[in-house]
Design a protein around this motif. Structure first.
Motif, PDB file in Angstrom:
ATOM      1  N   MET A  61       0.819  -1.206   0.000  1.00  0.00           N
ATOM      2  CA  MET A  61       0.000   0.000   0.000  1.00  0.00           C
ATOM      3  C   MET A  61       0.857   1.262   0.000  1.00  0.00           C
ATOM      4  SD  MET A  61      -2.651   1.209   2.989  1.00  0.00           S
ATOM      5  CE  MET A  61      -1.392   1.372   4.238  1.00  0.00           C
ATOM      6  N   HIS A  62       1.945   1.276   0.766  1.00  0.00           N
ATOM      7  CA  HIS A  62       2.776   2.474   0.907  1.00  0.00           C
ATOM      8  C   HIS A  62       3.536   2.804  -0.371  1.00  0.00           C
ATOM      9  CE1 HIS A  62       1.706   2.690   5.099  1.00  0.00           C
ATOM     10  NE2 HIS A  62       2.039   1.412   5.235  1.00  0.00           N
ATOM     11  N   SER A  63       4.014   1.775  -1.072  1.00  0.00           N
ATOM     12  CA  SER A  63       4.735   2.050  -2.319  1.00  0.00           C
ATOM     13  C   SER A  63       3.777   2.528  -3.407  1.00  0.00           C
ATOM     14  CB  SER A  63       5.526   0.831  -2.789  1.00  0.00           C
ATOM     15  OG  SER A  63       4.673  -0.249  -3.060  1.00  0.00           O
ATOM     16  N   VAL A  64       2.569   1.985  -3.452  1.00  0.00           N
ATOM     17  CA  VAL A  64       1.569   2.448  -4.417  1.00  0.00           C
ATOM     18  C   VAL A  64       1.181   3.890  -4.096  1.00  0.00           C
ATOM     19  CG1 VAL A  64      -0.798   2.121  -5.256  1.00  0.00           C
ATOM     20  CG2 VAL A  64       0.685   0.138  -4.906  1.00  0.00           C
ATOM     21  N   ALA A  65       0.970   4.190  -2.822  1.00  0.00           N
ATOM     22  CA  ALA A  65       0.608   5.551  -2.409  1.00  0.00           C
ATOM     23  C   ALA A  65       1.728   6.540  -2.733  1.00  0.00           C
ATOM     24  CB  ALA A  65       0.276   5.581  -0.922  1.00  0.00           C
ATOM     25  N   ALA A  66       2.982   6.142  -2.541  1.00  0.00           N
ATOM     26  CA  ALA A  66       4.117   7.028  -2.834  1.00  0.00           C
ATOM     27  C   ALA A  66       4.176   7.337  -4.328  1.00  0.00           C
ATOM     28  CB  ALA A  66       5.420   6.387  -2.375  1.00  0.00           C
ATOM     29  N   LYS A  67       3.941   6.327  -5.157  1.00  0.00           N
ATOM     30  CA  LYS A  67       3.948   6.547  -6.603  1.00  0.00           C
ATOM     31  C   LYS A  67       2.795   7.463  -7.009  1.00  0.00           C
ATOM     32  CE  LYS A  67       3.881   4.200 -11.033  1.00  0.00           C
ATOM     33  NZ  LYS A  67       3.521   3.008 -11.745  1.00  0.00           N
ATOM     34  N   ASP A  68       1.618   7.230  -6.444  1.00  0.00           N
ATOM     35  CA  ASP A  68       0.462   8.078  -6.736  1.00  0.00           C
ATOM     36  C   ASP A  68       0.715   9.515  -6.287  1.00  0.00           C
ATOM     37  OD1 ASP A  68      -0.904   5.965  -7.809  1.00  0.00           O
ATOM     38  OD2 ASP A  68      -2.223   5.664  -6.093  1.00  0.00           O
ATOM     39  N   LYS A  69       1.302   9.672  -5.116  1.00  0.00           N
ATOM     40  CA  LYS A  69       1.582  11.012  -4.587  1.00  0.00           C
ATOM     41  C   LYS A  69       2.516  11.772  -5.519  1.00  0.00           C
ATOM     42  CE  LYS A  69       3.640  13.430  -0.681  1.00  0.00           C
ATOM     43  NZ  LYS A  69       4.358  13.281   0.566  1.00  0.00           N
ATOM     44  N   LEU A  70       3.553  11.110  -5.980  1.00  0.00           N
ATOM     45  CA  LEU A  70       4.501  11.744  -6.888  1.00  0.00           C
ATOM     46  C   LEU A  70       3.814  12.153  -8.190  1.00  0.00           C
ATOM     47  CD1 LEU A  70       7.465  12.542  -7.363  1.00  0.00           C
ATOM     48  CD2 LEU A  70       7.790  10.283  -8.377  1.00  0.00           C
ATOM     49  N   THR A  71       2.957  11.285  -8.693  1.00  0.00           N
ATOM     50  CA  THR A  71       2.228  11.580  -9.932  1.00  0.00           C
ATOM     51  C   THR A  71       1.323  12.793  -9.747  1.00  0.00           C
ATOM     52  OG1 THR A  71       2.272   9.266 -10.599  1.00  0.00           O
ATOM     53  CG2 THR A  71       0.592  10.665 -11.617  1.00  0.00           C
ATOM     54  N   LEU A  72       0.559  12.808  -8.653  1.00  0.00           N
ATOM     55  CA  LEU A  72      -0.396  13.889  -8.434  1.00  0.00           C
ATOM     56  C   LEU A  72       0.271  15.219  -8.096  1.00  0.00           C
ATOM     57  CD1 LEU A  72      -3.135  11.957  -6.465  1.00  0.00           C
ATOM     58  CD2 LEU A  72      -3.287  12.835  -8.797  1.00  0.00           C
ATOM     59  N   GLN A  73       1.316  15.204  -7.287  1.00  0.00           N
ATOM     60  CA  GLN A  73       1.929  16.467  -6.882  1.00  0.00           C
ATOM     61  C   GLN A  73       2.663  17.135  -8.031  1.00  0.00           C
ATOM     62  OE1 GLN A  73       4.460  15.435  -3.621  1.00  0.00           O
ATOM     63  NE2 GLN A  73       6.242  15.062  -4.878  1.00  0.00           N
ATOM     64  N   ASN A  74       3.009  16.381  -9.041  1.00  0.00           N
ATOM     65  CA  ASN A  74       3.727  16.942 -10.174  1.00  0.00           C
ATOM     66  C   ASN A  74       2.878  16.995 -11.437  1.00  0.00           C
ATOM     67  OD1 ASN A  74       6.383  17.383  -9.000  1.00  0.00           O
ATOM     68  ND2 ASN A  74       6.333  15.181  -8.676  1.00  0.00           N
ATOM     69  N   TYR A  75       1.565  16.842 -11.296  1.00  0.00           N
ATOM     70  CA  TYR A  75       0.683  16.835 -12.445  1.00  0.00           C
ATOM     71  C   TYR A  75       0.844  18.138 -13.234  1.00  0.00           C
ATOM     72  CZ  TYR A  75      -3.464  16.665 -15.313  1.00  0.00           C
ATOM     73  OH  TYR A  75      -4.314  16.665 -16.375  1.00  0.00           O
ATOM     74  N   GLY A  76       1.102  18.012 -14.524  1.00  0.00           N
ATOM     75  CA  GLY A  76       1.232  19.174 -15.374  1.00  0.00           C
ATOM     76  C   GLY A  76       2.646  19.693 -15.517  1.00  0.00           C
ATOM     77  N   ARG A  77       3.562  19.211 -14.685  1.00  0.00           N
ATOM     78  CA  ARG A  77       4.956  19.656 -14.787  1.00  0.00           C
ATOM     79  C   ARG A  77       5.639  18.909 -15.919  1.00  0.00           C
ATOM     80  NH1 ARG A  77       8.100  19.631  -9.227  1.00  0.00           N
ATOM     81  NH2 ARG A  77       9.654  20.479 -10.613  1.00  0.00           N
ATOM     82  N   PRO A  78       6.588  19.563 -16.576  1.00  0.00           N
ATOM     83  CA  PRO A  78       7.341  18.850 -17.613  1.00  0.00           C
ATOM     84  C   PRO A  78       8.286  17.819 -16.987  1.00  0.00           C
ATOM     85  CG  PRO A  78       8.176  21.080 -17.333  1.00  0.00           C
ATOM     86  CD  PRO A  78       6.964  20.954 -16.460  1.00  0.00           C
ATOM     87  N   TYR A  79       8.484  16.717 -17.681  1.00  0.00           N
ATOM     88  CA  TYR A  79       9.348  15.643 -17.196  1.00  0.00           C
ATOM     89  C   TYR A  79      10.503  15.411 -18.162  1.00  0.00           C
ATOM     90  CZ  TYR A  79       6.363  14.008 -13.419  1.00  0.00           C
ATOM     91  OH  TYR A  79       5.670  13.898 -12.257  1.00  0.00           O
ATOM     92  N   ALA A  80      11.619  14.976 -17.601  1.00  0.00           N
ATOM     93  CA  ALA A  80      12.767  14.520 -18.385  1.00  0.00           C
ATOM     94  C   ALA A  80      13.321  13.301 -17.670  1.00  0.00           C
ATOM     95  CB  ALA A  80      13.830  15.608 -18.494  1.00  0.00           C
ATOM     96  N   ASN A  81      13.469  12.191 -18.373  1.00  0.00           N
ATOM     97  CA  ASN A  81      13.963  10.936 -17.781  1.00  0.00           C
ATOM     98  C   ASN A  81      13.113  10.507 -16.583  1.00  0.00           C
ATOM     99  OD1 ASN A  81      16.109  10.886 -19.654  1.00  0.00           O
ATOM    100  ND2 ASN A  81      17.296  12.261 -18.339  1.00  0.00           N
ATOM    101  N   ASP A  82      11.810  10.604 -16.713  1.00  0.00           N
ATOM    102  CA  ASP A  82      10.853  10.219 -15.657  1.00  0.00           C
ATOM    103  C   ASP A  82      10.994  11.022 -14.377  1.00  0.00           C
ATOM    104  OD1 ASP A  82       9.568   8.290 -17.202  1.00  0.00           O
ATOM    105  OD2 ASP A  82      11.025   6.751 -16.640  1.00  0.00           O
ATOM    106  N   LYS A  83      11.607  12.188 -14.431  1.00  0.00           N
ATOM    107  CA  LYS A  83      11.737  13.071 -13.260  1.00  0.00           C
ATOM    108  C   LYS A  83      11.167  14.435 -13.617  1.00  0.00           C
ATOM    109  CE  LYS A  83      14.811  10.537 -10.769  1.00  0.00           C
ATOM    110  NZ  LYS A  83      14.651  10.094  -9.455  1.00  0.00           N
ATOM    111  N   PRO A  84      10.474  15.080 -12.642  1.00  0.00           N
ATOM    112  CA  PRO A  84       9.935  16.408 -12.935  1.00  0.00           C
ATOM    113  C   PRO A  84      11.062  17.424 -13.124  1.00  0.00           C
ATOM    114  CG  PRO A  84       9.621  15.867 -10.630  1.00  0.00           C
ATOM    115  CD  PRO A  84      10.165  14.639 -11.293  1.00  0.00           C
ATOM    116  N   THR A  85      10.872  18.337 -14.054  1.00  0.00           N
ATOM    117  CA  THR A  85      11.853  19.390 -14.277  1.00  0.00           C
ATOM    118  C   THR A  85      11.254  20.718 -13.830  1.00  0.00           C
ATOM    119  OG1 THR A  85      11.060  19.794 -16.505  1.00  0.00           O
ATOM    120  CG2 THR A  85      12.833  18.182 -16.260  1.00  0.00           C
ATOM    121  N   GLY A  86      12.022  21.756 -13.933  1.00  0.00           N
ATOM    122  CA  GLY A  86      11.566  23.074 -13.507  1.00  0.00           C
ATOM    123  C   GLY A  86      12.422  23.544 -12.353  1.00  0.00           C
ATOM    124  N   THR A  87      12.100  24.707 -11.862  1.00  0.00           N
ATOM    125  CA  THR A  87      12.907  25.265 -10.778  1.00  0.00           C
ATOM    126  C   THR A  87      12.041  25.603  -9.581  1.00  0.00           C
ATOM    127  OG1 THR A  87      12.651  27.502 -11.632  1.00  0.00           O
ATOM    128  CG2 THR A  87      14.566  26.257 -12.390  1.00  0.00           C
TER     129      THR A  87
END
Length: 118
Positions: free
Chosen positions: A71-97
């Motif tokens: 449950m915790h690993s699924v929640a962590a992945k979901d959290k990362l997806t939601l908190q960075n929604y709309g941000r540009p990504y490079a190499n599966d990591k959010p970019t920006g400053t």
């Protein structure tokens, strides 16, 4: 009524209650509309999800079979997806400053324009 930081909120409610503004009525109407508005405005639909969480276990949304996922690993992945929604990504990591340090000296005044060069 002179209102300042020391004014008791109940005094304000009483004052406006005498003028016909019922805090309790407005609060209750607003509270009652929350569920209705949530259902009407909610963006997420059931079919947006592939898994369900119940009693700390992860289940497939369609078959209802337990998936045996943590449950915790699924929640962590979901959290990362939601908190960075709309941000540009490079190499599966959010970019920006992001600048994490606040200014040490605040602006002198704010009246629609800055009076100090920053």
């Amino acid at each position: 009524m002179n209102v300042n930081m020391e004014t008791n909120v109940l005094d304000i409610v009483e004052k406006y209650g005498k003028l016909g503004v019922s805090y309790d009525k407005i609060y209750q109407e607003s509270y009652n509309s929350l569920g209705i508005n949530h259902k009407r405005l909610a963006y997420w639909q059931k079919n947006d999800f592939t898994m369900r969480l119940r009693d700390g276990k992860i289940y497939d949304a369609e078959s209802n079979e337990e998936l045996g996922l943590d449950m915790h690993s699924v929640a962590a992945k979901d959290k990362l997806t939601l908190q960075n929604y709309g941000r540009p990504y490079a190499n599966d990591k959010p970019t920006g400053t992001f600048y994490k340090y606040a200014r040490k000296t605040p602006l002198e005044t704010w009246n629609g324009s800055c009076t100090k060069n920053v």
